[in-house]
Design an enzyme around this catalytic site. Structure first.
Site, PDB file in Angstrom:
ATOM      1  N   ASP A  32       0.795  -1.188   0.054  1.00 25.28           N
ATOM      2  CA  ASP A  32      -0.161  -0.092  -0.124  1.00 25.28           C
ATOM      3  C   ASP A  32       1.048   0.995  -0.121  1.00 25.28           C
ATOM      4  OD1 ASP A  32      -2.008   2.255   0.916  1.00 25.28           O
ATOM      5  OD2 ASP A  32      -3.341   0.339   1.253  1.00 25.28           O
ATOM      6  N   ALA A 119     -20.369  -1.837  -7.187  1.00 25.98           N
ATOM      7  CA  ALA A 119     -21.618  -1.714  -7.891  1.00 25.98           C
ATOM      8  C   ALA A 119     -21.922  -0.314  -8.632  1.00 25.98           C
ATOM      9  CB  ALA A 119     -22.678  -1.776  -6.870  1.00 25.98           C
ATOM     10  N   TYR A 149     -15.500   7.028 -11.671  1.00 26.17           N
ATOM     11  CA  TYR A 149     -15.263   5.832 -10.602  1.00 26.17           C
ATOM     12  C   TYR A 149     -15.703   4.547 -11.251  1.00 26.17           C
ATOM     13  CZ  TYR A 149     -15.273   2.762  -6.400  1.00 26.17           C
ATOM     14  OH  TYR A 149     -15.346   1.862  -5.474  1.00 26.17           O
ATOM     15  N   GLU A 191     -15.065   9.233   3.612  1.00 28.27           N
ATOM     16  CA  GLU A 191     -15.816   8.369   4.316  1.00 28.27           C
ATOM     17  C   GLU A 191     -17.188   8.012   3.502  1.00 28.27           C
ATOM     18  OE1 GLU A 191     -14.837  11.103   5.331  1.00 28.27           O
ATOM     19  OE2 GLU A 191     -16.510  12.517   6.272  1.00 28.27           O
ATOM     20  N   ALA A 193     -21.510   6.738   3.758  1.00 28.40           N
ATOM     21  CA  ALA A 193     -22.573   7.168   4.655  1.00 28.40           C
ATOM     22  C   ALA A 193     -22.560   6.375   5.777  1.00 28.40           C
ATOM     23  CB  ALA A 193     -23.988   6.837   3.758  1.00 28.40           C
ATOM     24  N   LYS A 200     -21.468  11.531  13.008  1.00 30.36           N
ATOM     25  CA  LYS A 200     -22.210  12.547  13.399  1.00 30.36           C
ATOM     26  C   LYS A 200     -23.115  12.276  14.610  1.00 30.36           C
ATOM     27  CE  LYS A 200     -22.591  14.487   8.631  1.00 30.36           C
ATOM     28  NZ  LYS A 200     -23.419  14.748   7.553  1.00 30.36           N
ATOM     29  N   GLN A 218     -33.312   8.214  -0.836  1.00 30.10           N
ATOM     30  CA  GLN A 218     -32.338   7.245  -1.675  1.00 30.10           C
ATOM     31  C   GLN A 218     -32.155   6.156  -0.879  1.00 30.10           C
ATOM     32  OE1 GLN A 218     -31.365  10.054  -0.599  1.00 30.10           O
ATOM     33  NE2 GLN A 218     -29.130  10.202  -0.245  1.00 30.10           N
ATOM     34  N   ARG A 220     -29.960   2.264  -0.521  1.00 31.84           N
ATOM     35  CA  ARG A 220     -28.987   1.233  -0.749  1.00 31.84           C
ATOM     36  C   ARG A 220     -28.861   0.184   0.209  1.00 31.84           C
ATOM     37  NH1 ARG A 220     -28.606   5.160  -3.558  1.00 31.84           N
ATOM     38  NH2 ARG A 220     -26.797   6.521  -4.122  1.00 31.84           N
ATOM     39  N   ARG A 283     -30.136   1.567  -5.083  1.00 27.09           N
ATOM     40  CA  ARG A 283     -29.319   0.564  -5.335  1.00 27.09           C
ATOM     41  C   ARG A 283     -29.536  -0.557  -4.411  1.00 27.09           C
ATOM     42  NH1 ARG A 283     -23.737   2.596  -6.448  1.00 27.09           N
ATOM     43  NH2 ARG A 283     -24.586   2.949  -8.158  1.00 27.09           N
TER      44      ARG A 283
HETATM   45  P1  NAD Z   1      -9.473   2.038   0.958  1.00 23.71           P
HETATM   46  O1  NAD Z   1      -9.409   3.196   0.196  1.00 23.71           O
HETATM   47  O2  NAD Z   1      -9.641   1.789   2.157  1.00 23.71           O
HETATM   48  O3  NAD Z   1      -8.557   1.056   0.286  1.00 23.71           O
HETATM   49  C1  NAD Z   1      -7.745   1.260  -0.629  1.00 23.71           C
HETATM   50  C2  NAD Z   1      -6.220   1.134  -0.614  1.00 23.71           C
HETATM   51  O4  NAD Z   1      -5.602   1.428  -1.784  1.00 23.71           O
HETATM   52  C3  NAD Z   1      -5.793   2.501   0.438  1.00 23.71           C
HETATM   53  O5  NAD Z   1      -5.240   2.151   1.714  1.00 23.71           O
HETATM   54  C4  NAD Z   1      -4.910   3.101  -0.255  1.00 23.71           C
HETATM   55  O6  NAD Z   1      -3.955   3.966   0.073  1.00 23.71           O
HETATM   56  C5  NAD Z   1      -4.388   2.338  -1.413  1.00 23.71           C
HETATM   57  N1  NAD Z   1      -3.808   2.823  -2.746  1.00 23.71           N
HETATM   58  C6  NAD Z   1      -4.465   3.764  -3.377  1.00 23.71           C
HETATM   59  N2  NAD Z   1      -3.635   4.307  -4.404  1.00 23.71           N
HETATM   60  C7  NAD Z   1      -2.259   3.439  -4.058  1.00 23.71           C
HETATM   61  C8  NAD Z   1      -1.244   3.186  -5.100  1.00 23.71           C
HETATM   62  N3  NAD Z   1      -1.023   3.925  -5.982  1.00 23.71           N
HETATM   63  N4  NAD Z   1      -0.421   2.448  -4.611  1.00 23.71           N
HETATM   64  C9  NAD Z   1      -0.778   1.381  -3.580  1.00 23.71           C
HETATM   65  N5  NAD Z   1      -1.877   1.600  -2.831  1.00 23.71           N
HETATM   66  C10 NAD Z   1      -2.578   2.325  -3.192  1.00 23.71           C
HETATM   67  O7  NAD Z   1     -10.936   1.092   0.310  1.00 23.71           O
HETATM   68  P2  NAD Z   1     -11.627  -0.010   0.550  1.00 23.71           P
HETATM   69  O8  NAD Z   1     -12.999   0.472   1.151  1.00 23.71           O
HETATM   70  O9  NAD Z   1     -10.782  -0.943   1.334  1.00 23.71           O
HETATM   71  O10 NAD Z   1     -11.829  -0.538  -0.935  1.00 23.71           O
HETATM   72  C11 NAD Z   1     -11.061  -1.620  -1.368  1.00 23.71           C
HETATM   73  C12 NAD Z   1     -11.570  -1.752  -2.886  1.00 23.71           C
HETATM   74  O11 NAD Z   1     -12.887  -2.399  -2.998  1.00 23.71           O
HETATM   75  C13 NAD Z   1     -11.154  -0.797  -3.757  1.00 23.71           C
HETATM   76  O12 NAD Z   1     -10.698  -1.224  -4.927  1.00 23.71           O
HETATM   77  C14 NAD Z   1     -12.675   0.063  -3.926  1.00 23.71           C
HETATM   78  O13 NAD Z   1     -12.949   0.623  -5.278  1.00 23.71           O
HETATM   79  C15 NAD Z   1     -13.591  -1.574  -3.950  1.00 23.71           C
HETATM   80  N6  NAD Z   1     -14.856  -1.185  -3.457  1.00 23.71           N
HETATM   81  C16 NAD Z   1     -15.006  -0.883  -2.172  1.00 23.71           C
HETATM   82  C17 NAD Z   1     -16.257  -0.486  -1.561  1.00 23.71           C
HETATM   83  C18 NAD Z   1     -16.643  -0.248  -0.330  1.00 23.71           C
HETATM   84  O14 NAD Z   1     -17.863   0.234   0.245  1.00 23.71           O
HETATM   85  N7  NAD Z   1     -15.768  -0.004   0.553  1.00 23.71           N
HETATM   86  C19 NAD Z   1     -17.360  -0.655  -2.603  1.00 23.71           C
HETATM   87  C20 NAD Z   1     -17.090  -1.164  -4.017  1.00 23.71           C
HETATM   88  C21 NAD Z   1     -15.766  -1.307  -4.069  1.00 23.71           C
END
Ligand code: NAD
Length: 322
Positions: A32, A119, A149, A191, A193, A200, A218, A220, A283
């Site tokens: 990371d 999603a 996104y 963060e 919702a 909050k 809405q 979810r 959703r």
């Molecule tokens: P998060 O932001 O907590 O974790 C993502 C991590 O990726 C972060 O720690 C960030 O530092 C790291 N990162 C970003 N750019 C980087 C880089 N260039 N090199 C190395 N590390 C890098 O998010 P999360 O909630 O743990 O989500 C994990 C995955 O699941 C993501 O791909 C996200 O899009 C997907 N996702 C999450 C949710 C959700 O509700 N949390 C929903 C749909 C999809």
């Protein structure tokens, strides 16, 4: 000993996934941009690295891991992905990470790789009715995600699927629906919702008013992180070659979500609805395919997960105030 690589191990879901893989006896490397904010990593090896850099990625993926989990992304909640301000970063950073990790894994002859889509890739036109959204996996096309996104996720899931079809890799793709739980971002603008509402309400007086973006009508669904990790592991080790929803099908309005959290907190909360980014009107996770393919689907009630999340966020709020 089996080995796993978790990309995004310093993040919310990645942190929980590392813990789970360690419990299963894996040797785990996490990677990371940063260490985990809220807990000491349990990874055997934790590399601070930027996965946008292909040379760095080659050093991180220096062996034939049994399982690779690609969760690293430039992401956040509505305040991050729907304002438009971060669109170029989201598209460029996440796509570059996905291209680098997948291609390097292939060149190292790694077979099994998981990709976390979202999603948010589903067409906005199927999510206009808050009571009847359509998020069945086969409703993805004609594509019309409501955010950049979502477009990046759609591109990257297609990328991973092509390596499955043409390069003999076992690529697995999940479409996560709003994952929540302890040790996730709860403040600072990224963060989502459930965490924002917990924060909050934790900061509110016993009788108080909080602000909410939009009318709160809405809908979810929200999936507790332990079930997300369970689904991720089951899918990764399965023979399923198509994208699958990993989400809860317990749909709730955002007003309803706030009501449950207020009830858990034992506070009387009124809501002041203000303009703000919100995303689609409705959703919900459609779990027919996951049930059919894996013989499993998430089943925990929303309230049970919110109780654990609220307790954790309340502690963070109190620690910050002290
Ligand atoms: P998060 O932001 O907590 O974790 C993502 C991590 O990726 C972060 O720690 C960030 O530092 C790291 N990162 C970003 N750019 C980087 C880089 N260039 N090199 C190395 N590390 C890098 O998010 P999360 O909630 O743990 O989500 C994990 C995955 O699941 C993501 O791909 C996200 O899009 C997907 N996702 C999450 C949710 C959700 O509700 N949390 C929903 C749909 C999809």
């Amino acid at each position: 000993m089996k080995t796993a690589l978790v990309c995004g191990a310093g993040g919310f879901i990645g942190g929980h996934l590392v813990r789970r893989l360690k419990r299963e006896g894996f040797w785990v490397r996490g990677v990371d941009l940063k260490f985990h904010e809220y807990s000491e990593t349990e990874a055997d090896d934790f590399v601070i690295a930027d996965l946008r850099d292909p040379y760095t990625v080659r050093n991180v993926i220096d062996r034939r891991f049994d399982e690779v989990y690609q969760l690293a992304a430039d992401m956040g909640g509505a305040g991050f992905i729907f304002t438009g301000e971060n669109d170029a970063d989201i598209m460029h950073n996440s796509a570059t990470i996905n291209l680098n990790v997948l291609d390097t894994a292939w060149k190292r002859n790694i077979k099994r790789i998981f990709y976390s889509s979202s999603a948010c890739m589903y067409p906005a036109y199927n999510q206009e009715d808050p009571d009847n959204p359509n998020c069945a996996e086969d409703s993805a096309y004609p594509a019309a995600p409501d955010s950049e996104y979502g477009w990046e996720k759609l591109f990257s899931e297609r990328l991973y699927l092509t390596y499955g079809r043409r390069r003999d890799m076992d690529t697995r793709v999940a479409r996560y629906h709003n994952i929540f739980g302890p040790q996730g971002t709860w403040d600072g603008g990224r963060e989502k919702a459930p965490a924002a509402l917990c924060r909050k309400i934790a900061r509110a007086k016993p009788v108080d008013t909080i602000e909410m973006w939009g009318d709160g009508l809405q809908t979810r669904s929200f999936l507790y992180v332990d079930e997300c990790v369970e689904g991720t592991i089951r899918l990764t080790r399965s023979g399923v070659t198509v994208p699958v929803n990993i989400g809860s099908d317990e749909m709730v309005s955002i007003n309803g979500l706030a009501g449950i959290i207020a009830d858990i907190a034992g506070k009387k909360i009124d809501i002041n609805h203000i303009p703000g980014p919100q995303g689609v009107r409705g959703r919900n996770s459609d779990n027919r395919l996951i049930r059919e393919m894996l013989g499993w689907a998430p089943s925990q009630p929303l309230r049970a997960g919110l109780e654990k999340s609220y307790e954790w966020i309340e502690k963070q709020v109190m620690r910050n105030a002290a």
